[in-house]
Structures are given as structure tokens and as C-alpha cells.
Design an enzyme around this catalytic site. Structure first.
Site, PDB file in Angstrom:
ATOM      1  N   SER A 189      23.267  91.894 101.323  1.00  0.00           N
ATOM      2  CA  SER A 189      24.261  92.830 101.840  1.00  0.00           C
ATOM      3  C   SER A 189      23.649  93.684 102.957  1.00  0.00           C
ATOM      4  O   SER A 189      23.219  93.145 103.968  1.00  0.00           O
ATOM      5  CB  SER A 189      24.819  93.684 100.701  1.00  0.00           C
ATOM      6  OG  SER A 189      25.985  94.361 101.099  1.00  0.00           O
ATOM      7  N   GLU A 306      33.566  87.497  97.946  1.00  0.00           N
ATOM      8  CA  GLU A 306      32.876  88.748  98.290  1.00  0.00           C
ATOM      9  C   GLU A 306      33.823  89.945  98.207  1.00  0.00           C
ATOM     10  O   GLU A 306      33.477  91.014  97.709  1.00  0.00           O
ATOM     11  CB  GLU A 306      32.321  88.651  99.721  1.00  0.00           C
ATOM     12  CG  GLU A 306      31.364  87.511  99.990  1.00  0.00           C
ATOM     13  CD  GLU A 306      29.908  87.889  99.796  1.00  0.00           C
ATOM     14  OE1 GLU A 306      29.650  88.961  99.228  1.00  0.00           O
ATOM     15  OE2 GLU A 306      29.048  87.090 100.202  1.00  0.00           O
ATOM     16  N   HIS A 379      30.885  89.730  95.412  1.00  0.00           N
ATOM     17  CA  HIS A 379      29.712  90.280  96.089  1.00  0.00           C
ATOM     18  C   HIS A 379      28.705  90.747  95.045  1.00  0.00           C
ATOM     19  O   HIS A 379      29.060  91.424  94.087  1.00  0.00           O
ATOM     20  CB  HIS A 379      30.169  91.462  96.951  1.00  0.00           C
ATOM     21  CG  HIS A 379      29.143  92.003  97.887  1.00  0.00           C
ATOM     22  ND1 HIS A 379      28.645  91.294  98.955  1.00  0.00           N
ATOM     23  CD2 HIS A 379      28.511  93.217  97.924  1.00  0.00           C
ATOM     24  CE1 HIS A 379      27.774  92.034  99.618  1.00  0.00           C
ATOM     25  NE2 HIS A 379      27.669  93.209  99.009  1.00  0.00           N
TER      26      HIS A 379
END
Length: 449
Positions: A189, A306, A379
Site C-alpha cells: 500500500s 482492494e 486490501h
């Protein structure tokens, strides 16, 4: 000295580390020092022996906005602004053998607002046991590292921290049995975004040879529109004596700046800025990527859902939420679009451009979630396959469902094999042509040049 401890001599002094199950674990080793809102200075010497056997400090932060997906990862970890430290995990044999081991330097995610390199859920013991040294980096976050304030704080302090960590590794990793010429940088990320930025930063050249990007948010807006206005608001809140404020005071100001950024329509209040050291101008980014492609192989990937970590927060406040069937469909479409726009499509485009420039690039995707989960391949769901143990992740809402433990533990060995092989392999083309029987839910694309 305790029989479970080992002493390591470094140029700057001695350190004490823990050893267990064939691994050596170094925690809280300072790589740089920095006063509040000041640039970091590389640590050269320290009083020895320096105790690196206890949990490390992390940057002051508020609860993560993704706790509803991951659970609370920091678990009351001690926080302090003096937080520039490394966690180093390595095979014990690496201290004795003459052949140096490859190194993986990993930057944690958290939207540049939360996280820490030494968190238990990020313990890389199983990855290090594959024959590599793993270095987890803790750096400044939020208002402490990513808010430019005229006359008070320069831009990109957190990036400068990361850059200093790479310099420290380059100078010192050989004393842990690591090869400074075989460094791979990685992150997830915001950490993946950081690793990407290092590929286009002049001062990072020569400090690593490969890159792994886990869910890089390439679709985030880079424009600095409104940043100056936000910076002036920050300056008014901080006042003329920033050193007189407590850490808690600054965290409260951090919240106000996020609210003001939302009011101004800025996607993020805390974010690296182009055109300010160590970053190049935004107009140069394309050519910098092209230059990087000539020398730095990349492995990048994403999870298929995600957006499940982000859309629900927006959706719950929408007018559509009250319509059971239509609302569910709209939420699903919004999640697909968000996943694609912010993560999947721009990463695929980055991969294509890298290949077009003659670079070595491979991609992967993860499309798995526990049976019965409402989050999908959300995610962060890739993290338990690489770091920590089942005990450190079992409470995570994203893993609640049937069969999660069995899949994470079985497939995790193979995923760690993949990442370690990317760090170790002499020939990345051979890596790309190698078949990895991960699982039918893990899709790996090995593109040819």
C-alpha cells in the site's frame, strides 16, 4: 549474557539481539535521529551494547481507518516521535558463513498515517528462513512526516527517513551477513508507493537492485493543488512555537487537517510531494520510470477486491444504502470500480510501460477470501501470507470465515518462496519463466520482454 541472546559488533558499536529457531531477531535498532520537523541524520555511533531484544517504538498515530478489516495491528505498542528504527530478521547461519545473503527491505503501509515496521503481525521469521535477511523500516507518519509547513516542516520527511534507512542498510548490512549489492526493496500500500518512489529518486540510486510492490495505490492523484492552502492552515494551528506542543496536541491538529482536506476536496492530507526534496518534478516521473526499467526488475501485484476496505465507509453515508437490492448492486459496482481505478488498472499500465521500456516486470493477483466472508479479496489480505503467524492475524475481520487458517498456512509457504526467489535469483528472466504452483486463487503472470 542470556543464552538466547547474541552479540553483534557493528562499526557504530555492539548490539544485543535474540536468537530462536535458527533465526536472529534485532528490534528497535536506530538508523537515524531527527528532532521534530527536522531532516533525519544517519546514526553512526551509539553507546554499546545497545539492547535490541525488546519491542520497538512506532511513530505516534491514531487508530487505523482499516481496523474494521485488519483488526488493531499495533496492540498498544509504545509510541514516540523518536521512532527511526529497524527490525532485522535473519538466519543465524548468516553471521558465520562467508557467502553474503540477499536482503529484503520492507516499508509498511497505512496511508502514511499508521503502522510500524516492528509490529508482531509483520514479523518476517518464516520469510527470513527462506535464506534472506529481512529489514522492516519504521518511519515518521502523518503530521510528523508528511505535512509541509512553511518555515516549520519541510515536505517528505518520512521519505527522507526511508532514504536514510536504505543508506544505513548499504553501510551496515554486511555485518549481519547481508550483501549490500543484493538489496530488494518492497512494501505494501503506502509502503509500496514509497518503494516505487525510491526508483525515481536520484539519491536512492545504487542502494537496491530490485523492487516488489504489493497493492501500490498508483491511481491516487499526485497534483499539489490545495497543498499550500492546507499548509498555511497547519501553520496557523501549530503556531510560532512548534516545539512547545505535546505529541497529543499534534495528533489533534492532524485530525483537523484531515477534516480540512476533506472540506477542500483533497484526496489525502498526508502524501509525498513531487518537486520537493528528495522527489523530482512530476513532469520528470515518466522519464524516471523509463530509466529505472533499464536496471531494476519489478514484481507488482494487487488483491482483486482492494476497494472493499474503502468503499463501505463511503457507501454507508450514501443515499443508496437504504435500498437493499439496488444498494447492494451499486456497492458491488463501486467496489469493483474503486479497486480498478486506484490499484489494479494503473498497476497493469505500469507493468505494460515497464515492459515497453525494455524492463523486467512481472505481476500477480490474489483472488481469495475465506468462505462466508463479506469482504472478498480485500486490501491487506495478502499480508498474512508473508508476515506474522496465524495467532497474530486470527482476529482480523478479513480472515473470519471457513478454512482461513488452512489456506493461509498452506499457501503462505509457497508465497514466501516466490518472494524469496525473486530476491535471490541471479537471473530474473529465469524467475519469470519459472512455474510457481501457488494455488488456483493466486494468479501469476510472467510476461516476456
Amino acid at each position: 549474557m542470556d543464552s538466547n541472546q547474541v552479540e553483534i559488533q557493528l562499526p557504530g558499536g555492539r548490539i544485543l539481539a535474540k536468537r530462536s529457531n535458527g533465526l536472529v531477531h534485532v528490534r528497535g535498532l536506530r538508523y537515524a535521529t531527527a528532532s521534530r520537523f527536522q531532516r533525519p541524520t544517519l546514526t553512526e555511533n551509539w553507546p554499546s551494547p545497545f539492547d535490541c531484544t525488546k519491542p520497538a517504538i512506532i511513530c505516534p498515530q491514531r487508530p487505523s481507518r482499516l481496523n474494521f478489516i485488519t483488526g488493531d495491528l499495533k496492540l498498544d505498542r509504545q509510541m514516540d516521535e523518536d521512532c527511526l528504527n529497524l527490525t532485522i530478521t535473519m538466519p543465524e547461519s548468516g553471521l558465520e558463513q562467508s557467502q553474503k545473503l540477499p536482503v529484503l527491505v520492507w516499508f509498511h503501509g497505512g496511508a502514511y498515517l499508521s503502522g510500524g515496521g516492528d509490529l508482531d503481525c509483520y514479523y518476517p521469521g518464516s520469510l527470513a528462513s527462506k535464506g534472506i535477511i529481512v529489514v522492516n523500516v519504521t518511519y515518521r507518519l502523518g503530521i510528523f512526516g508528511f505535512m509541509p509547513v512553511d518555515g516549520i516542516a519541510p515536505s517528505n520527511l518520512g521519505l527522507m527517513d526511508q532514504l536514510e534507512s536504505l543508506r544505513w542498510v548499504s553501510r551496515n548490512i554486511q555485518h549481519f551477513g547481508g550483501d549490500p549489492k543484493q538489496v530488494t526493496i518492497s512494501g505494501q500500500s503506502a509502503g509500496a508507493h514509497s518503494a516505487f518512489l525510491m526508483t525515481i529518486v536520484d539519491d536512492a540510486k545504487g542502494l537496491f537492485r530490485r523492487v516488489i510492490l504489493q497493492s501500490p495505490p498508483f491511481g491516487e492523484v499526485y497534483a499539489d493543488n490545495g497543498v499550500e492552502q492546507l499548509s498555511q492552515y497547519a501553520k496557523a494551528l501549530i503556531g510560532t512555537e512548534p516545539q512547545s506542543l505535546t505529541t497529543h496536541d499534534l495528533l489533534e491538529i492532524e485530525v483537523k487537517l484531515i477534516a480540512e482536506a476533506n472540506h477542500m476536496g483533497l484526496p489525502l492530507a498526508y502524501w509525498p510531494h513531487f518537486g520537493r526534496y528528495p522527489m523530482p518534478d512530476l513532469s520528470e516521473s515518466e522519464s524516471r520510470v523509463s530509466d529505472s526499467a533499464k536496471t531494476v526488475p519489478v514484481l507488482s501485484g494487487w488483491t482483486m477486491n482492494e476497494g472493499s476496505a474503502f468503499v463501505p465507509v463511503q457507501y454507508e453515508n450514501s443515499l443508496w444504502a437504504k435500498f437493499p437490492i439496488l444498494g447492494t448492486v451499486i456497492k458491488s459496482v463501486a467496489t469493483w470500480k474503486f479497486s480498478g481505478r486506484l490499484f489494479v488498472w494503473p498497476t497493469q499500465e505500469y507493468h505494460r510501460k515497464y515492459l515497453a521500456c525494455g524492463g523486467n516486470s512481472s505481476t500477480y493477483s490474489l483472488d481469495w477470501s475465506p468462505a462466508g466472508s463479506t469482504h472478498g479479496a480485500v486490501h491487506c489480505i495478502d499480508l498474512p501470507f508473508l508476515f506474522g503467524s496465524w495467532d497474530t492475524w486470527k482476529a482480523a475481520p478479513m480472515l473470519q470465515g471457513t478454512g482461513a487458517k488452512e489456506v493461509v498456512e498452506r499457501v503462505g509457504h509457497q508465497v514466501r518462496d516466490l518472494f524469496a526467489h525473486f530476491c535471490i535469483a541471479d537471473d530474473v528472466c529465469a524467475f519469470r519463466s519459472k512455474h510457481f504452483d501457488i494455488d488456483e486463487d493466486f494468479v501469476f503472470e510472467f510476461a516476456s520482454q
